[in-house]
Design a protein around this motif. Structure first.
Motif, PDB file in Angstrom:
ATOM      1  N   TRP A 240       0.861  -1.154   0.080  1.00 29.19           N
ATOM      2  CA  TRP A 240       0.050  -0.041   0.002  1.00 29.19           C
ATOM      3  C   TRP A 240       0.954   1.363  -0.048  1.00 29.19           C
ATOM      4  N   MET A 241       2.055   1.256   0.611  1.00 29.25           N
ATOM      5  CA  MET A 241       2.599   2.450   0.844  1.00 29.25           C
ATOM      6  C   MET A 241       3.548   2.646  -0.614  1.00 29.25           C
TER       7      MET A 241
ATOM      8  N   ARG B 148       2.854   1.605  -3.549  1.00 30.86           N
ATOM      9  CA  ARG B 148       2.102   2.161  -4.688  1.00 30.86           C
ATOM     10  C   ARG B 148       1.698   3.505  -4.616  1.00 30.86           C
ATOM     11  N   GLY B 149       1.868   4.091  -3.358  1.00 31.39           N
ATOM     12  CA  GLY B 149       1.681   5.534  -3.571  1.00 31.39           C
ATOM     13  C   GLY B 149       2.747   6.304  -3.881  1.00 31.39           C
ATOM     14  N   LYS B 150       2.751   7.981  -3.371  1.00 32.20           N
ATOM     15  CA  LYS B 150       3.791   8.404  -3.724  1.00 32.20           C
ATOM     16  C   LYS B 150       5.095   8.281  -2.806  1.00 32.20           C
TER      17      LYS B 150
ATOM     18  N   ALA C   4       4.751  11.120   0.151  1.00 32.25           N
ATOM     19  CA  ALA C   4       4.015  10.782   1.266  1.00 32.25           C
ATOM     20  C   ALA C   4       4.885   9.640   1.974  1.00 32.25           C
TER      21      ALA C   4
ATOM     22  N   LYS D  25       2.879   0.800 -10.089  1.00 25.24           N
ATOM     23  CA  LYS D  25       1.983   0.104  -9.499  1.00 25.24           C
ATOM     24  C   LYS D  25       1.927  -1.418  -9.699  1.00 25.24           C
TER      25      LYS D  25
END
Length: 444
Positions: free
Chosen positions: A191-192, A194-196, A199, A363
């Protein structure tokens, strides 16, 4: 209406865009302008079009992804390194240096400063360590080296997932299921990743603050039990063993080489050399203090035989009338260190995959990295003893090769190429080649 100096640059619109997010859409739809007013309406149209990134791209302006600061990258690096350091130090340095093992971190500081300065300078020029490897070693050999980094990073990812799940099971002080904790940790990292990155970097700063607070509390509460005879005296004959003990310590810190893959996403800073010196010096002082307190409390012989000396030290921490036996809380908080290191590995492997396969997307690539890592963590390390043995021996040797030897080789090759490109002979040949090309175009 004075329109001198218009249209302003995209940075001007970027600063104003958060203020009025809907005004542009209400007044002027993108792609349509009023015919009257000519230049005035064109300027207003372009102004309001910049309130969304999609419209900025449609109007021909480049929209850059948000970068992270070098301070955030260093915070991620040291937050992640606190996981293997708590498990292995001073157990891996004591057999070589004895009671002087607590000085090994300070002895390794010059190597860290040199390596960090070189990789930082090279990575900022070529978009991270992956780009530097491609540039220095060429497209074919560079891809082979990146493939080696990818395979080794996948193994480390599986190992860290297994050790993270093992720590979560131990923190509950009851029998837990590996099949629950390891996939849960893998899903959280997925989850982390796959994000920016920005962040994740902000979360890393919070993780580091929590870890430093917990480590500082354990070390301060353990100071009264430190016995000086476990640390001193030291003589000149102990200098060589202390220097030799920097080898396993650099193997522990070799996990941090993967943070160099993220240098291409950092903002340039004129104080990067001074900043890295402060971070490296502070990290080595913390590692030295941790080893000194552990050895001073437990003694060299006992600390050498323990699997996780720092967590064993936490078992003796307590305040009468307030709390006792906080090792479970400390072990649970150290999950933040595991998540930081796992996130750095996942993002670094994505950067390496991007250089090997230029069409790869973040992703799908990150998903393809994490799923085999979770499966390998369960299949390769079904028992915690196997994971501990791999982390103490094979992982340290591999980190010395992939985190120290290969980066130094890449630095040497890139330095040689830069020296050759700036040599008078190369400059003369390039100038002659340019003149010949110009002459051919003119003759045609």
């Amino acid at each position: 209406m004075n329109l001198s100096g218009f249209p302003p640059g995209p940075q001007f619109y970027d600063r104003l865009s958060p203020c009025l997010p809907l005004v542009g859409r209400c007044l002027y739809p993108c792609g349509k302008t009023k015919q009257g007013g000519k230049r005035q309406n064109e300027v207003l149209h372009k102004f309001f079009c910049f309130f969304s990134s999609k419209k900025r791209r449609r109007c021909g302006f480049k929209v850059e992804e948000k970068q992270i600061s070098q301070t955030q990258l260093c915070a991620l690096l040291w937050a992640g390194l606190m996981a293997p350091a708590a498990e292995l130090l001073p157990a891996v340095t004591l057999p070589i240096a004895g009671r002087g093992a607590w000085l090994s971190a300070l002895a390794a500081l010059p190597v860290l400063l040199l390596l960090g300065w070189g990789l930082g300078r090279l990575g900022l020029r070529h978009g991270g360590l992956a780009g530097a490897i491609r540039w220095g070693l060429g497209p074919v050999l560079g891809r082979l080296v990146l493939l080696l980094y990818f395979i080794w990073g996948e193994l480390l990812l599986a190992l860290r997932l297994r050790l993270c799940a093992q720590r979560l099971i131990a923190s509950g002080e009851r029998d837990g299921s590996l099949w629950f904790f390891l996939p849960a940790a893998a899903l959280l990292v997925l989850w982390m990743a796959r994000g920016k990155l920005s962040a994740f970097a902000r979360a890393g700063q919070v993780f580091l603050a929590v870890l430093l607070t917990a480590a500082g509390a354990v070390l301060l509460l353990s100071l009264p039990q430190v016995r000086g005879e476990h640390l001193l005296p030291l003589w000149w004959g102990d200098a060589l063993p202390v220097l030799r003990s920097t080898v396993p310590l650099l193997g522990v810190l070799g996990y941090g080489a993967f943070a160099a893959f993220l240098l291409g996403d950092t903002e340039p800073s004129p104080r990067r050399g001074r900043g890295w010196a402060l971070w490296a010096g502070g990290g080595c002082l913390l590692l030295g203090a941790e080893q000194a307190v552990v050895i001073g409390n437990l003694g060299p012989e006992l600390a050498r035989r323990l699997n996780s000396p720092f967590f064993a030290l936490a078992k003796s921490v307590g305040v009468e009338g307030a709390f006792q036996r906080v090792e479970s809380i400390i072990a649970a908080l150290w999950t933040f260190a595991d998540l930081s290191l796992l996130g750095v590995l996942a993002f670094a492997l994505w950067k390496a995959a991007k250089q090997i396969f230029p069409r790869a997307k973040q992703k799908p690539a990150v998903t393809a990295i994490l799923i085999p890592g979770a499966v390998l963590g369960i299949a390769a390390f079904p028992e915690g003893v196997l994971a501990d043995a791999f982390g103490r021996e094979t992982a340290l040797l591999g980190n010395l090769i992939m985190g120290l030897a290969l980066p130094l080789l890449v630095l040497a090759v890139c330095w040689g190429r830069e020296m050759f490109r700036h040599s008078p002979h190369f400059v003369y040949k390039s100038a002659r080649k340019t003149e010949d090309m110009v002459a051919e175009e003119q003759s045609e």
